[in-house]
Design an enzyme around this catalytic site. Structure first.
Site, mmCIF file in Angstrom:
data_model
loop_
_atom_site.group_PDB
_atom_site.id
_atom_site.type_symbol
_atom_site.label_atom_id
_atom_site.label_comp_id
_atom_site.label_asym_id
_atom_site.label_seq_id
_atom_site.Cartn_x
_atom_site.Cartn_y
_atom_site.Cartn_z
ATOM 1 N N LYS A 1 -17.658 -34.177 4.680
ATOM 2 C CA LYS A 1 -17.924 -32.837 4.143
ATOM 3 C C LYS A 1 -17.616 -31.727 5.154
ATOM 4 O O LYS A 1 -17.702 -30.553 4.829
ATOM 5 C CB LYS A 1 -19.396 -32.725 3.717
ATOM 6 C CG LYS A 1 -19.895 -33.830 2.795
ATOM 7 C CD LYS A 1 -19.215 -33.793 1.454
ATOM 8 C CE LYS A 1 -19.649 -34.864 0.478
ATOM 9 N NZ LYS A 1 -20.993 -34.756 -0.027
ATOM 10 N N ASP B 1 -31.182 -31.152 0.826
ATOM 11 C CA ASP B 1 -30.129 -31.295 -0.184
ATOM 12 C C ASP B 1 -28.795 -31.615 0.489
ATOM 13 O O ASP B 1 -28.614 -31.374 1.683
ATOM 14 C CB ASP B 1 -30.017 -29.985 -0.990
ATOM 15 C CG ASP B 1 -29.253 -30.167 -2.301
ATOM 16 O OD1 ASP B 1 -28.807 -31.280 -2.599
ATOM 17 O OD2 ASP B 1 -29.113 -29.158 -3.026
ATOM 18 N N ALA C 1 -24.346 -31.383 0.281
ATOM 19 C CA ALA C 1 -23.371 -30.285 0.149
ATOM 20 C C ALA C 1 -22.005 -30.903 -0.107
ATOM 21 O O ALA C 1 -21.771 -32.088 0.163
ATOM 22 C CB ALA C 1 -23.336 -29.439 1.413
ATOM 23 N N GLY D 1 -22.250 -31.104 -8.303
ATOM 24 C CA GLY D 1 -23.046 -31.758 -9.340
ATOM 25 C C GLY D 1 -23.550 -30.787 -10.399
ATOM 26 O O GLY D 1 -24.298 -31.180 -11.308
ATOM 27 N N GLY E 1 -27.825 -34.800 -6.354
ATOM 28 C CA GLY E 1 -26.575 -35.473 -5.977
ATOM 29 C C GLY E 1 -26.852 -36.859 -5.419
ATOM 30 O O GLY E 1 -28.007 -37.284 -5.326
ATOM 31 N N SER E 2 -25.784 -37.546 -5.034
ATOM 32 C CA SER E 2 -25.955 -38.931 -4.591
ATOM 33 C C SER E 2 -26.690 -39.009 -3.251
ATOM 34 O O SER E 2 -27.494 -39.925 -3.026
ATOM 35 C CB SER E 2 -24.596 -39.629 -4.509
ATOM 36 O OG SER E 2 -23.731 -38.922 -3.651
ATOM 37 N N GLU F 1 -30.512 -25.037 -7.157
ATOM 38 C CA GLU F 1 -30.511 -25.390 -5.728
ATOM 39 C C GLU F 1 -30.675 -24.138 -4.871
ATOM 40 O O GLU F 1 -31.443 -24.120 -3.905
ATOM 41 C CB GLU F 1 -29.196 -26.107 -5.374
ATOM 42 C CG GLU F 1 -29.089 -27.486 -5.992
ATOM 43 C CD GLU F 1 -27.741 -28.149 -5.832
ATOM 44 O OE1 GLU F 1 -27.664 -29.365 -6.005
ATOM 45 O OE2 GLU F 1 -26.751 -27.457 -5.556
#
Ligand code: 5RP
Length: 253
Positions: A155, A115, A117, A131, A63-64, A137
C-alpha cells in the site's frame, strides 16, 4: 506467521520514522500478504492494549485487514467496553465475536480508530474506500484521538493516485459529479451495482496524480452532490503499522 517482538529500532525511511514495535517472522521465512495482514492486526492489538480501560470504546474499520484486526481484538474483548463500526459488515463481524457495537452518537470519547488503507504516502496521507465504506470510516476516524492504520507494504506509494480515488455521491448527482471530476483531469468510473451503507453510489477517479492531497480533499468535498471522498489527508493516519515480509514496522511522521 507472527512471532516475537523485537526491541526498539530507529531507521530513516523517506520521511517516516520507524519505531518499535516490530514483528519478525520465524528465521529463514518470509511472510505472505495474508500473514502480513495477520501480523499487523496483532501488532495493532498490542499497540492499543496498554491504553485500553474498562470503559474504552474502539473504532473499527472495514476491509480484509480490518477483519483480521477484529478477530485479534476479540481475544481481548474483556479489556474494553464496546466498539463503533465503520460499516454494517464490520458491525456484524464484531457482534459475531460477542463485542458490543455502539451507535457513534452515543459515544463522546474514543481513544483509537483502527483501519486499513488502499494507499499511503510518506506524509501519512491515505486513500481509502476500496471497500466502499469511506464516509463512515472518515466519520469514526474524526472522533478518535488516534488513527492507527494497518497495512501491508504493497500500500506504500510516493505519490497517491495509482489506486483510483473513491468518491461517494448522492445518486441523483452522479452525472453532474462525474462531469466535475472529469474536468479535474481524472477518469471517473461508476462502481456498478454498489450501493453504500448510506444508500449512495461511488465514482472511482482514475488517472489522477495527487500532488496536494489536502487541497484536493477539500476541493472534491465542495462539489455539490459529493458526500465525501477517499482522501484521508486533512486528518491522515497518526501511526501506520506496516507489514513487510520481514516483519511489522511502526511508522510515524
Ligand atoms: C474500505 C477501506 C479499506 O480500509 C481499504 O479498502 C483496504 O482494504 P484491505 O484491508 O482489504 O486491503 O477503505 O472502505
Amino acid at each position: 506467521m507472527v512471532s516475537a517482538w523485537l526491541p526498539s529500532v530507529y531507521k530513516g525511511n523517506a520521511g517516516l520514522r520507524i519505531i518499535t514495535p516490530q514483528f519478525e517472522p520465524a528465521t529463514g521465512t518470509e511472510m505472505t500478504q495474508d500473514e502480513m495482514k495477520q501480523a499487523v492486526a496483532h501488532a495493532a492489538v498490542e499497540y492499543i492494549k496498554p491504553r485500553l480501560r474498562d470503559d474504552s470504546i474502539v473504532g473499527v474499520g472495514t476491509g480484509s485487514t480490518a477483519n483480521c484486526f477484529i478477530d485479534a481484538l476479540a481475544q481481548i474483548k474483556d479489556r474494553f467496553a464496546a466498539a463503533v463500526a465503520s460499516s454494517e459488515a464490520t458491525a456484524e463481524r464484531l457482534r459475531g465475536h460477542g463485542i458490543e457495537v455502539l451507535d457513534l452518537n452515543a459515544v463522546s470519547e474514543m481513544e483509537f480508530y483502527v483501519d486499513g488503507a488502499d494507499e499511503f504516502d510518506p506524509h501519512m496521507n491515505l486513500i481509502k474506500g476500496g471497500g466502499g465504506a469511506l464516509t463512515r470510516e472518515k466519520i469514526v476516524a474524526a472522533v478518535a484521538r488516534e488513527f492507527v492504520c494497518i497495512v501491508d507494504q504493497s500500500k506504500r506509494v510516493d505519490l497517491l493516485g495509482a489506486f483510483p480515488l473513491p468518491v461517494e455521491v448522492i445518486p441523483m448527482a452522479r452525472s453532474h459529479v462525474g462531469r466535475k471530476l472529469a474536468a479535474l483531469g481524472g477518469q471517473p468510473v461508476y462502481r456498478e451495482g454498489v450501493v453504500t451503507d448510506n444508500g449512495n453510489v461511488i465514482l472511482d477517479l482514475h488517472d489522477l496524480e495527487i500532488l496536494d492531497p489536502k487541497a484536493l480533499e477539500v476541493q472534491l468535498n465542495n462539489i455539490v452532490g459529493v458526500v465525501t471522498n477517499g482522501l484521508f489527508a486533512c486528518r491522515g493516519a497518526d501511526v501506520i503499522l506496516m507489514g513487510t515480509p520481514e516483519g511489522v514496522e511502526t511508522l510515524k511522521a
